[in-house]
Design a protein around this motif. Structure first.
Motif, mmCIF file in Angstrom:
data_model
loop_
_atom_site.group_PDB
_atom_site.id
_atom_site.type_symbol
_atom_site.label_atom_id
_atom_site.label_comp_id
_atom_site.label_asym_id
_atom_site.label_seq_id
_atom_site.Cartn_x
_atom_site.Cartn_y
_atom_site.Cartn_z
ATOM 1 N N GLY A 1 19.729 34.012 -39.476
ATOM 2 C CA GLY A 1 19.482 32.966 -38.734
ATOM 3 C C GLY A 1 20.617 32.229 -38.066
ATOM 4 N N TYR A 2 20.236 31.806 -36.893
ATOM 5 C CA TYR A 2 21.406 31.287 -35.860
ATOM 6 C C TYR A 2 22.118 32.279 -35.428
ATOM 7 N N GLY A 3 21.597 33.243 -34.982
ATOM 8 C CA GLY A 3 22.267 34.408 -34.588
ATOM 9 C C GLY A 3 23.163 35.429 -35.229
ATOM 10 N N ALA A 4 23.127 35.043 -36.822
ATOM 11 C CA ALA A 4 23.578 35.976 -37.843
ATOM 12 C C ALA A 4 22.589 36.811 -38.340
ATOM 13 N N ASP A 5 22.182 37.860 -37.789
ATOM 14 C CA ASP A 5 21.073 38.837 -38.469
ATOM 15 C C ASP A 5 21.556 39.535 -39.410
ATOM 16 N N GLU A 6 22.682 40.025 -39.347
ATOM 17 C CA GLU A 6 23.369 40.758 -40.368
ATOM 18 C C GLU A 6 24.463 40.197 -41.208
ATOM 19 N N GLN A 7 24.656 40.375 -42.385
ATOM 20 C CA GLN A 7 25.668 39.701 -43.278
ATOM 21 C C GLN A 7 26.339 40.589 -44.085
ATOM 22 N N HIS A 8 27.410 41.193 -44.201
ATOM 23 C CA HIS A 8 28.426 41.582 -45.340
ATOM 24 C C HIS A 8 28.463 40.579 -46.569
ATOM 25 N N GLU A 9 28.588 41.035 -47.595
ATOM 26 C CA GLU A 9 28.862 40.183 -48.771
ATOM 27 C C GLU A 9 30.487 39.992 -48.796
ATOM 28 N N SER A 10 30.643 38.705 -49.244
ATOM 29 C CA SER A 10 32.089 38.298 -48.937
ATOM 30 C C SER A 10 33.254 38.751 -50.019
ATOM 31 N N VAL A 11 32.875 38.866 -50.898
ATOM 32 C CA VAL A 11 33.891 39.272 -51.923
ATOM 33 C C VAL A 11 34.249 40.796 -51.938
ATOM 34 N N SER A 12 33.346 41.639 -51.548
ATOM 35 C CA SER A 12 33.615 43.200 -51.461
ATOM 36 C C SER A 12 34.345 43.154 -50.060
#
Length: 368
Positions: free
Chosen positions: A63-74
């Motif tokens: 959403g809002y231009g962020a179609d792909e997201q990597h997990e934050s801690v790893s």
């Protein structure tokens, strides 16, 4: 050569682009990538350029231009493995994370990185995201009560050999975590501007992040939080969000900002504004982080333009020092083209900030 800062110097952080779409909701070209190798190179550039922290983002849905997201801690651990002094702040969201898992996970990363992992507790503002992943949506102040219990649990697990806790959301019975993180424990950051967010920061957080603001607006928040923290026998440090556009002339910098806004995705900006303003209205005082945000403010989705770090290196450095005088301990930065602009900012702006800090310190000593 890696730059180092004194303990009293203002700290610099950058948003890790571990989600796609860059840091503005605009169709303007952004030479920024969420891919791992780009981010490793960016972290190494930032480390060499005088940045102290990097903040990885937490998203579970597009959403809002962020179609792909990597997990934050790893993702944060990957950056830590390829740097030597940069601290990385990993965002956590209570609900998907349990404090037992987070405490163990972060303790391990803290040991592996030589004490360079920190955590940003995100209480959550997007109801649709919680619904999408099957997490129960709590009322506004309940989300902050849960986050406070989460933080108290982290600190207890990291400090005590037989941790017992009886909360409304989390319970522990003589829990012992070994090995514990290196001392000092991981720093705990949080954001938000509601009464519940500020009061929680005063009670339990090390750092408080605020959206972009003027020095006057920042000072009012700082005074409020620090008064509450003093009553609790604590001191909370303050970070402020900003989107930096540093060019040879002010006209060039302002033209870039105007182009970003002119090429904004109106549907995405308005949808984002609708969600965040509704989240703020759900607080008892009916006002949240984005209550006064205009369309232009929301194009950079943490009000980064409002901090006005848009101009020549000297103009930007002077405005940064004004934020420090207003109470900022850290500037959290976004950029249009991250690798090039982080390097340029470290080469042209940070040295000027250090000169201005040194000059002001000398004047204070002379006046004493």
């Amino acid at each position: 050569m890696t730059q180092t800062s004194a303990s009293s110097d203002l700290k610099f952080a950058y948003w890790v682009p571990n989600v796609s779409g860059g840091l503005v909701v605009s169709n303007i070209e952004q030479r920024t990538s969420h891919h791992p190798q780009y981010n490793v190179e960016l972290a190494q550039i930032a480390e060499r350029s005088g940045f102290d922290y990097a903040l990885s983002q937490i998203r579970f849905t597009a959403g809002y231009g962020a179609d792909e997201q990597h997990e934050s801690v790893s993702f944060s651990q990957h950056l830590l493995a390829h740097t030597t002094s940069l601290k990385v702040i990993a965002a956590l969201l209570p609900g998907p994370w349990n404090p037992a898992l987070a405490a163990k996970q972060l303790a391990t990363v803290h040991i592996l990185s030589g004490g360079r992992i920190a955590v940003n507790m995100v209480s959550g503002w997007f109801r649709g995201e919680f619904h999408a992943i099957g997490e129960h949506w709590l009322d506004h102040d309940e989300r902050y009560r849960r986050t406070e219990e989460f933080i108290r649990s982290l600190r207890g697990i990291w400090s005590e050999d037989a941790f017992t806790f009886r909360g409304d959301f989390y319970r522990f019975n003589n829990y012992s975590l070994k090995p514990k993180p290196i001392e000092p424990q991981p720093e705990i950051f949080q954001g938000g501007s509601s009464r519940a967010a500020r009061d929680m920061a005063a009670r339990v957080s090390d750092w408080y992040f605020t959206n972009g603001n003027t020095p006057e607006g920042l000072a009012a928040q700082v005074d409020d939080i620090r008064a509450k923290a003093t009553d609790a026998g604590r001191r909370v440090k303050i970070g402020i969000n900003a989107f930096a556009i540093v060019r040879d002339t002010e006209e060039e910098a302002l033209a870039v900002r105007d182009e970003i806004v002119a090429k904004a995705n109106p549907e995405a900006v308005r949808a984002f504004g609708h969600e965040v303003k509704n989240a703020g209205k759900a607080s008892p005082e009916g006002e949240g982080n984005w209550a006064k945000s205009t369309f232009e403010d929301l194009v950079q989705y943490n009000d980064g333009f409002r901090t006005n770090l848009i101009g020549t290196p000297l103009q930007v450095a002077e405005r940064i020092v004004a934020l420090k005088r207003a109470g900022a301990d850290l500037i959290l930065l976004g950029f249009l083209h991250f690798q090039e602009e982080v390097e340029h900012f470290g080469r042209t702006v940070i040295p000027l900030v250090r000169e201005l800090e040194a000059s002001q310190a000398s004047h204070r000593l002379a006046a004493e």
